[in-house]
Write an enzyme that holds these catalytic residues in place. Structure first.
Site, short mmCIF file in Angstrom:
data_model
loop_
_atom_site.label_atom_id
_atom_site.label_comp_id
_atom_site.label_asym_id
_atom_site.label_seq_id
_atom_site.Cartn_x
_atom_site.Cartn_y
_atom_site.Cartn_z
N TRP A 1 42.43 41.46 31.12
CA TRP A 1 43.73 40.82 31.16
C TRP A 1 43.83 39.90 32.35
CZ3 TRP A 1 45.18 46.49 30.72
CH2 TRP A 1 45.19 46.89 29.37
N ILE B 1 44.74 41.32 35.93
CA ILE B 1 43.83 42.27 36.57
C ILE B 1 42.40 41.73 36.56
CG2 ILE B 1 42.88 44.61 36.48
CD1 ILE B 1 45.52 45.46 35.11
N CYS B 2 41.83 41.63 35.38
CA CYS B 2 40.40 41.31 35.27
C CYS B 2 40.09 39.85 35.56
CB CYS B 2 39.89 41.69 33.88
SG CYS B 2 40.04 43.46 33.56
N LEU B 3 41.09 38.97 35.54
CA LEU B 3 40.91 37.59 35.97
C LEU B 3 41.35 37.41 37.42
CD1 LEU B 3 40.08 34.70 35.33
CD2 LEU B 3 42.37 34.31 34.40
N PRO C 1 38.75 39.05 40.48
CA PRO C 1 37.55 38.29 40.87
C PRO C 1 37.87 36.87 41.32
CG PRO C 1 37.64 38.55 38.48
CD PRO C 1 38.71 39.42 39.05
#
Length: 218
Positions: A119, A122-124, A127
């Site tokens: 998502w 979070i996951c974008l 990082p």
């Protein structure tokens, strides 16, 4: 005129096949199940189009998953673009904390990283923000990413932009990579992308081809 001092302006700020890499993060069934900022089919269409554009121009691309044995394998149409690549499967929520991903980027020698993920918040965001802090230029593909709500997606984009990320859409990447219609070697591939992934642009293009191929009536 003197060159711009900002990495976000000037000709060098644009993406080319030789100056960037692409990270596609966690486009898996579990993440799609929680997607609420966009409809699922739109994200599937866009991320597959994004991957095809990267492959067409030879942009190094890394596929990643998180706990694929629980969250599911990578989206099949996306995996089919790079059938030979086994996605990097992580336990870290933040891809940039996995040394294998960081080492892959370092080995490429590129300082511009294009990212898309599920998502967004979070996951974008994780990082992207960490890579920015380590001196990389990060471009976030907003329409190939999505969150658990529209607010979550939009707030994450604001957060990343404030940290220095550059928001783009997948067709922006394809256009910057093509740049010049005189580069005829990739024009057929770009045309195919239009037909397969650009909706009304693609249907209008095929209609135009039909009309051009129709002999005039006597």
């Amino acid at each position: 005129m003197s060159p711009s001092a900002s990495p976000k302006t000037g000709l060098d700020a644009l993406l080319t096949p030789d100056n960037c890499v692409l990270l596609l993060i966690d486009h898996q069934p579990f993440q799609f199940a929680g997607l609420r900022s966009h409809d699922t089919q739109t994200i599937i269409n866009n991320v597959v189009g994004l991957a095809k554009a990267a492959k067409l121009f030879g942009v190094p691309t890394l596929l990643t998953t998180v706990l694929e044995e629980r969250g599911g394998y990578l989206l099949k149409p996306l995996q089919d673009v790079f059938p030979e690549q086994k996605p990097l499967n992580r336990t870290f929520i933040n891809t940039w904390q996995d040394s294998r991903a960081v080492d892959w980027v370092k080995k490429s020698g590129k300082k511009k990283i294009v990212m898309a993920a599920l998502w967004t918040e979070i996951c974008l965001a994780m990082p992207a923000i960490q890579a920015l802090g380590e001196g990389y230029e990060v471009y976030i593909v907003t329409d190939a990413s999505g969150g658990v709500s529209l607010e979550a997606h939009e707030m994450a984009i604001q957060r990343m932009v404030q940290a220095g990320a550059v928001p783009i859409t997948w067709t922006v990447l394809a256009s910057e990579l093509q740049r010049d219609w005189a580069r005829t070697a990739t024009v057929p591939g770009i045309s195919q992308l239009l037909v397969e992934h650009m909706g009304v642009v693609g249907t209008s293009y095929t209609w135009e081809q039909q009309l051009l191929d129709t002999p005039p009536q006597r």
